[in-house]
Design a protein around this motif. Structure first.
Motif, short mmCIF file in Angstrom:
data_model
loop_
_atom_site.label_atom_id
_atom_site.label_comp_id
_atom_site.label_asym_id
_atom_site.label_seq_id
_atom_site.Cartn_x
_atom_site.Cartn_y
_atom_site.Cartn_z
N PRO A 1 41.51 35.86 32.58
CA PRO A 1 41.25 36.97 31.52
C PRO A 1 40.72 36.15 30.28
N TYR B 1 33.26 34.87 28.07
CA TYR B 1 31.99 35.40 28.49
C TYR B 1 31.38 36.30 27.83
N LEU C 1 34.87 35.23 35.89
CA LEU C 1 35.56 35.39 36.97
C LEU C 1 36.93 34.58 36.86
N GLY C 2 36.52 33.36 35.94
CA GLY C 2 37.69 32.58 35.88
C GLY C 2 39.17 32.89 35.60
N GLY D 1 26.96 29.52 35.90
CA GLY D 1 28.19 29.18 34.71
C GLY D 1 28.59 30.40 34.17
N PHE E 1 37.14 35.46 30.63
CA PHE E 1 36.21 36.65 30.54
C PHE E 1 35.85 37.02 29.43
N PHE F 1 28.46 33.58 35.56
CA PHE F 1 29.12 34.18 36.67
C PHE F 1 30.69 33.49 36.77
N GLY F 2 30.75 32.08 36.69
CA GLY F 2 32.13 31.50 36.81
C GLY F 2 33.04 31.88 35.58
#
Lengths: 129, 115
Positions: free
Chosen positions: A56, A62, A53-54, A47, A59, A49-50
């Motif tokens: 900006p 994240y 990378l999804g 989750g 990110f 990691f996704g």
């Protein structure tokens, strides 16, 4: 038939709180525990990691999630689990190739695995945060 | 006289080998990833996603994850076999493990290919 009788009479001592594992046994059970922990946390890790990378925007969210001290602590624990599983795994591969099978080297390599995985965890942890 | 060597069905050997091959793939990828991550100029979305946008890295990253899931399947199945004695419960746990791992594989492929 006689073999079965002998087997049944063998004393069992499975009091886990009383068993004192030697160092290689300790590394071995930690290999299993760290693997199980990593498996259970896979949805969290994939989750994150996704999210990273999804887009900006995701990110940024994240970054704020992993900035949370509690999340950091959990990730640090998982980093140790990965490092331990990695180092102990390399040791097991070498044992498979009959390298370091005698008691003295098996004990010292077990010690090396524990030290190396903790050191790597600290180094990477410092580097990341 | 039938000259037959009893060697079993090799189920164990296949998994034993798969466990080690996937481990080596993951170990090599871990080093590859660590070097690439260390060379990132800054931790920005552009730099980080750029790392996985390259065809080669995307391919080996998927390979890493597939190895991870196969490795996890063998390892977790061993744990169920060691500690869960009732056959029915063990079978259900095996199936659940297999299903989540297949789902994770789809999830990771989607993460990597929507980049």
């Amino acid at each position: 038939m006689s073999e079965v009788t002998v087997r049944k009479q063998r004393p069992k001592h499975l009091a886990l709180n009383e068993i004192r594992l030697p160092l290689p046994g300790f590394v071995s059970i930690l290999h299993r525990v760290s693997g199980a922990g990593l498996f259970l946390c896979l949805p969290i890790l994939i989750g994150l990691f996704g999210m990273s990378l999804g887009s900006p925007e995701s990110f940024e969210s994240y970054k704020s999630v992993v900035g949370n001290p509690l999340v950091k602590l959990i990730l640090l624990g998982l980093l140790w689990a990965y490092m331990h599983h990695f180092c102990a795994g390399i040791r097991f591969l070498l044992l498979d190739m009959h390298k370091g099978l005698d008691l003295a080297s098996a004990r010292s390599s077990a010690r090396m695995v524990l030290i190396a995985s903790l050191t790597l965890t600290v180094l990477i942890g410092v580097k990341l945060w | 006289m039938v000259n037959r060597v009893v060697v079993g069905a090799h189920y164990g050997l296949k998994d034993w080998l798969a466990q080690r091959v996937t481990a080596v793939v993951m170990a090599i990828y871990t080093l590859y990833f660590a070097i690439n991550a260390l060379m990132l100029p800054a931790m920005t979305y552009e730099a980080w996603s750029g790392l996985f946008r390259g065809g080669f890295t995307r391919f080996v990253t998927l390979l890493f994850f597939l190895s991870l899931f196969y490795h996890a399947w063998v390892g977790v199945r061993d744990i169920w076999m060691d500690y869960v004695k009732p056959t029915g419960i063990r079978l259900v746990l095996h199936m659940l493990t297999l299903l989540v791992l297949v789902g994770y594989a789809g999830w990771v492929a989607q993460i990597l290919w929507r980049l």
